[in-house]
Motif scaffolding. Sequence first.
Motif, PDB file in Angstrom:
ATOM      1  N   UNK A 238       0.828  -1.225   0.041  1.00 54.84           N
ATOM      2  CA  UNK A 238      -0.162  -0.038  -0.040  1.00 54.84           C
ATOM      3  C   UNK A 238       0.843   1.271   0.045  1.00 54.84           C
ATOM      4  N   UNK A 239       0.861   2.035  -1.065  1.00 52.33           N
ATOM      5  CA  UNK A 239       1.814   3.169  -1.306  1.00 52.33           C
ATOM      6  C   UNK A 239       1.109   4.323  -0.623  1.00 52.33           C
ATOM      7  N   UNK A 240      -0.184   4.218  -0.207  1.00 55.40           N
ATOM      8  CA  UNK A 240      -0.898   5.440   0.476  1.00 55.40           C
ATOM      9  C   UNK A 240      -0.361   5.295   2.149  1.00 55.40           C
ATOM     10  N   UNK A 241       0.594   6.184   2.343  1.00 59.80           N
ATOM     11  CA  UNK A 241       0.952   5.896   3.615  1.00 59.80           C
ATOM     12  C   UNK A 241       0.566   6.987   4.564  1.00 59.80           C
TER      13      UNK A 241
ATOM     14  N   UNK B  56       5.400   7.459  -7.911  1.00 59.58           N
ATOM     15  CA  UNK B  56       4.937   6.085  -7.179  1.00 59.58           C
ATOM     16  C   UNK B  56       4.747   5.108  -8.312  1.00 59.58           C
ATOM     17  N   UNK B  57       5.460   4.128  -8.483  1.00 56.99           N
ATOM     18  CA  UNK B  57       5.017   3.532  -9.677  1.00 56.99           C
ATOM     19  C   UNK B  57       5.180   1.800  -9.311  1.00 56.99           C
ATOM     20  N   UNK B  58       4.490   0.980  -9.733  1.00 58.81           N
ATOM     21  CA  UNK B  58       4.373  -0.528  -9.324  1.00 58.81           C
ATOM     22  C   UNK B  58       4.561  -1.378 -10.572  1.00 58.81           C
TER      23      UNK B  58
ATOM     24  N   UNK C  47      -1.797   1.310  -5.007  1.00 57.62           N
ATOM     25  CA  UNK C  47      -1.746   0.085  -4.244  1.00 57.62           C
ATOM     26  C   UNK C  47      -1.197  -0.880  -5.140  1.00 57.62           C
ATOM     27  N   UNK C  48      -0.121  -1.752  -5.038  1.00 55.59           N
ATOM     28  CA  UNK C  48       0.397  -2.832  -5.858  1.00 55.59           C
ATOM     29  C   UNK C  48      -0.106  -4.079  -5.056  1.00 55.59           C
ATOM     30  N   UNK C  49      -0.920  -4.763  -5.530  1.00 47.51           N
ATOM     31  CA  UNK C  49      -1.697  -5.791  -4.799  1.00 47.51           C
ATOM     32  C   UNK C  49      -2.147  -7.088  -5.873  1.00 47.51           C
ATOM     33  N   UNK C  50      -2.244  -7.991  -5.115  1.00 49.13           N
ATOM     34  CA  UNK C  50      -2.953  -9.157  -5.807  1.00 49.13           C
ATOM     35  C   UNK C  50      -3.998  -9.789  -5.219  1.00 49.13           C
TER      36      UNK C  50
END
Lengths: 763, 763
Positions: free
Chosen positions: B157-160, B171-173, B217-220
């Motif tokens: 989660x990049x929203x810190x 910010x890049x995933x 957000x970089x998630x699965x």
Amino acid sequence: MNWRIREQGFDKDRIAANGNKFMIGNGYMGYRGTMEEFTREELTATTLAGLYDRVDGKWREPVNAPNGLFTVAEYEGTPLGVLSSDAEVLEHEQELDIRQAVHRRVTVFGIPGRAEERRVTVNAERFASAERLNLLAAKISITSSADGELVIRTGIDGEVWDINGPHLEGLAGRQAEGSLLLSGTTQELKVPVAVAEAASYEFDAEAVIEDTATPGLMARELRVPCRAGETYTIYKYVAVFTGLDGAGDPGEAALRLSREAAVLGYEALLREHAAKWEEKWSRADVVIEGDEEAQLALRYSLYQLLIIAPEHSEKLSIPARGLSGQVYKGAVFWDTEMFMLPFFLYSQPEAARNLMMYRVHTLDGARRKAAEYGYEGAFYAWESQESGDDACTLFNVNDVFTGRPMRTYFRDKQVHISADVAYGIWQYYSFTGDGSLLLNGGAETVWECARFFYTYAYFNPGKQRYEILDVTGPDEYHERVNNNAFTNALVKRSLYVALEAMDFLRTNDPQQYEALVKGSAIQPEHIRDLHDRLYVPQPDAETKLIEQFDRYFALEDVPLPELKSRVLNKNEYWGGGNGLATTTQILKQADVVLMLHLFQNQYDRETKKANWEFYEPRTEHGSSLSSCIYALVAADIGSSEWAYPYFLRTATIDLTGDSKQYVGDLYIGGTHPAANGGAWMAAVLGFAGISFDGKTASIKPSMPQKWQAVELSLILRGQSFKVRVMPTGVAVEAGAGNGETVAFKIGTRDIQVAPGETARVDL
Amino acid sequence: MNWRIREQGFDKDRIAANGNKFMIGNGYMGYRGTMEEFTREELTATTLAGLYDRVDGKWREPVNAPNGLFTVAEYEGTPLGVLSSDAEVLEHEQELDIRQAVHRRVTVFGIPGRAEERRVTVNAERFASAERLNLLAAKISITSSADGELVIRTGIDGEVWDINGPHLEGLAGRQAEGSLLLSGTTQELKVPVAVAEAASYEFDAEAVIEDTATPGLMARELRVPCRAGETYTIYKYVAVFTGLDGAGDPGEAALRLSREAAVLGYEALLREHAAKWEEKWSRADVVIEGDEEAQLALRYSLYQLLIIAPEHSEKLSIPARGLSGQVYKGAVFWDTEMFMLPFFLYSQPEAARNLMMYRVHTLDGARRKAAEYGYEGAFYAWESQESGDDACTLFNVNDVFTGRPMRTYFRDKQVHISADVAYGIWQYYSFTGDGSLLLNGGAETVWECARFFYTYAYFNPGKQRYEILDVTGPDEYHERVNNNAFTNALVKRSLYVALEAMDFLRTNDPQQYEALVKGSAIQPEHIRDLHDRLYVPQPDAETKLIEQFDRYFALEDVPLPELKSRVLNKNEYWGGGNGLATTTQILKQADVVLMLHLFQNQYDRETKKANWEFYEPRTEHGSSLSSCIYALVAADIGSSEWAYPYFLRTATIDLTGDSKQYVGDLYIGGTHPAANGGAWMAAVLGFAGISFDGKTASIKPSMPQKWQAVELSLILRGQSFKVRVMPTGVAVEAGAGNGETVAFKIGTRDIQVAPGETARVDL
């Protein structure tokens, strides 16, 4: 002729301001410019010089004597008073004759309730005798347009205006041989205060003395069957004495003086009073040709100084609000030395001597203050009363946001006061050549001030110099600063003065000299070292700017209007712990610029100009001491057009009443003797360009365009001169009775003016 | 066994407090004790040590990395989260295993909407690897009581959470070989920050990688048809790298580590992590027999220190709020030297060395600060970040009454910081005998601090002594005071240290010595003179009281409860310009009493007792640094019953969360490493009575009644000891591998403890 101050019509919102504007006085007491029928509610006050009292742990303040001029009248049952809701005020005029120092009022009352028009005219006149300082005299005349019964009640009103009173206890009245007497004693020191009144009149009246009707009022009631068109006049002779006068029992002395005065009669008393004032003006007047407005304002300023000058006592000085009431605790500040002393030095050296002897008499108080803080020598009171102990509290402003008292550092940190005192003493000696002041405590005083600074100063090992740390300079918005340029320069001067004075003493009173240095760890060579290595901030080589104190230039450089826009409460204090100005470059009043005036010969024009231009837009003028200094330095650099508005603002401060009335939630109204002195300084030292260094009087005019001439008398080293300064030239006439030739430098010309001679120099 | 911190039940008002209380970390990063499903709103943070960023002119603060542990789950469409309004939290427990530094949570959710009861249990465990500092690992298991579809979304989660962010731009995933990567760069210094995550699981699931659904957000997403009673476990391997790590491209390094970790597997990683922690505890643990509450609180305090100690880098120190977030700008204060250093000195000298080398590396920043204020040498930052430039602003408290920023003097006037640094360096040298610190910049650092003080100090000509003026001591409620006893004593000590260090340098590195003194106007003899003639306030002959600073005793002596009754706004600041305490004797925290601890051998018991008794009721304890000092000095004078409550208050500060959360309107929450260190000091230096002067270790126990023994390891001058302290006696066991005999003074007995020897002394 420009000798009268007048206001037409009655405006109850002007009562407080006019109480100041129209006040009379004679150095012994001040009497506010209120109406005869006024009481404490309208701030009527007979303020006594040098008598202070403290009640219930509140701050000490001057004592107001009972009001011996109290007079109310009724016509056919209608009270005759400007505040009366029954009578109509048809005409009203209040006037101050500043030539003779006489107050007058005329009121025409319309009496309602009948078909025909009925008018009653009240004329009243009063003065505080310049010949007999304990005496007030008044003449009250009443004329009606129709027959009717007049009831006049006149006497002594013991219910006086006080801020922290009542100060007189055991107030008791009696009558003796027709005079009324009201007396009491102060609460703290039990000093008796007595007011006696004799009244005379030449008409028929039924008179009843009533001393119980109103508590604290000692008055008589006259019932006068009055006839249309006839004038009924009462004369009042009011004598005020206190236990400090050394005149025996104050009650007896007052009764005696009131009766003597009644015997002499009003007109005779007025004549001797007026003669005294003629003499005062012959020495003090400054004639300005070509500017009526400036002329009246300046004369009025001088009037204000003359009515409060302590000519009769060397134990008195001039409080910051003169004798206009109890504001600022009736305390003497640095204002006296820095803003009032010059006028007296040039025109009334005896009064100047009294002002400085006051500091000698309060030396022990200054010693106590120094000891309190762990220093040696004399640390003069920031707010000085009769003993020289500091009346200033550590919390003398209230925070408007929290209502809490705010810690301020006026008392602890304005150490320049001791340097101001030393400076003043040396000014007196230089101007007059009168060494008696030095021999009678003056040298001891400046020596004690120097010893104080030796223990206050610190040596900076890294920079190998002495510094003066943790002070508040004239700009009180910045407390607790280091190396305030003004303070350091003045301290350095005071050290020089101490060394010179000690030299004088060693020669002229070796015994006293020995007594002073014996047993002191601090010897003249220590003072010499401090003097020689004391850091005084210097102009920057490039910008010529002198930094007001260490790191002042690092403060926020915000324009004054922007800072004003941050104000949340109009009475909020800009200084103190969190004040708006404290973290900015905005200053309360001239600080560096005042230094440039005091030491004008040490700085070139370029430096003065650069600093004037830098500091002027950053100055809030939150003190009435500020404008005159900007006027002086502007004139000094030849910019009289910059100077003029500042001069006028200073000279009219007590005429307009447009000065700051509150600091935080503290009322600070009253007259402004420092500004009055500042107006004189701007006109004479600034525009006429006169200065005297103890040897040579220099005249370098820098006059406003419309001024054709300035004419005044000067007394330099005891020699009298009449000086006429014009843009085109200067004439100096030496008194025929002078004993010495004095050197003048006019423009760039050096001349000697021998007794009886008149020198004229074209410019 | 006392190694577990637990809370039962979920209370959303405890989210912020538990984020601190349950945090994990490894010196490289801190990870707050939040739930897996939490986001920035709940103050989730992966705070990076030593990486700072500034955005939009707001103050600089540490950077939080993207949250690689982010995991949310749904069961049959019902979100499984303690804050979810759909699922019911039937049971909830949060646990910190401080022995292994592992965080666990178990939550049992009730799923509504069907007749039968459905429960889903979430078990999660995580640790910040002590072996691989860039690694976080987690294990998340879900079990349901009924069949249903489980959707798990897990990733980065990049929203810190940020105070003054966002700090990462661009910010890049992306994904690579099954790992997810989210990276960006800091705004100010363009430092890349990358977080990679590898996940593994052994059940069948439909997996979709979604990198656009939510910005940042970089998630699965895993869709798992789950069966009743079966447990579905996911392992997460999260690697965090920045451009400061010197590990090449942070993204690549992170991807690599995440994959390596996945290959090693969770259990193996946990084993190596736990082994590392066992080693840490073998050196750091303090066993208290007879007091379970104190035991757990003290261990927890040590845990807090161990998770933030910069064991891996000499360019890091410990910020005042550890790695618990961005409060106090992530800045290092004097707390480190004065309150944390002792623990490391006695138990982990290498970490202590890093702490002091951080000061060496930031010497240039301290030089810049000194120069900014016109001083020479090194004036250390009050709030120090990576460069040593001062992050402290001149206005760091807001006035609650006006909303205006308030000028405070933390930055300019807490000059003791430079003395604290010198003191710390010398403590390290004395404890370890390791001169390399001195040779590698330590001597230069203390010399520069001494040079600073030489230019800061002033010589008082009247009293013939040097003084330290215009400072703020530990009691920050009284700013800008003169001759603060603590400051002067510590400055004097730092001057001694400088002279000693320069002697050491002259002997051991003459070239460096010459380079330091060459061209400096300030020579060792100047420092000697300053040292010899520096005034340090002494105990009054009669009362034994030491005045905290000049004229402190003249301040209002108001009882603390009365002062509290004057408070108008609970968040109002007691110090600053107009603060309530400023004009009173009420102090924020131990000041004189801290000096009595630091220089305990210089003062007799009577003096310590008199001052403790005087200052204790006047102390507000507005700082978490205060209580432990009162505990220490109380133990020192033999009053362990006075000391105990202060010890306990200190040791439990991060367990209860009962500390000040606001100063003015500034949030200051987070962990309290200084108090954690203070708890250790109170227990070991206070109750066990251990001290070491570089030559002799002294043990003089002063234990609370219920304490039967304190047992701990010590490392003194590189030699290991096990010490057991009991009221009745002390046992010291020297490590068999020790190379030297060390002198001990136990009670009044002097003994030598040779390698391998055990000494027992009865008391």
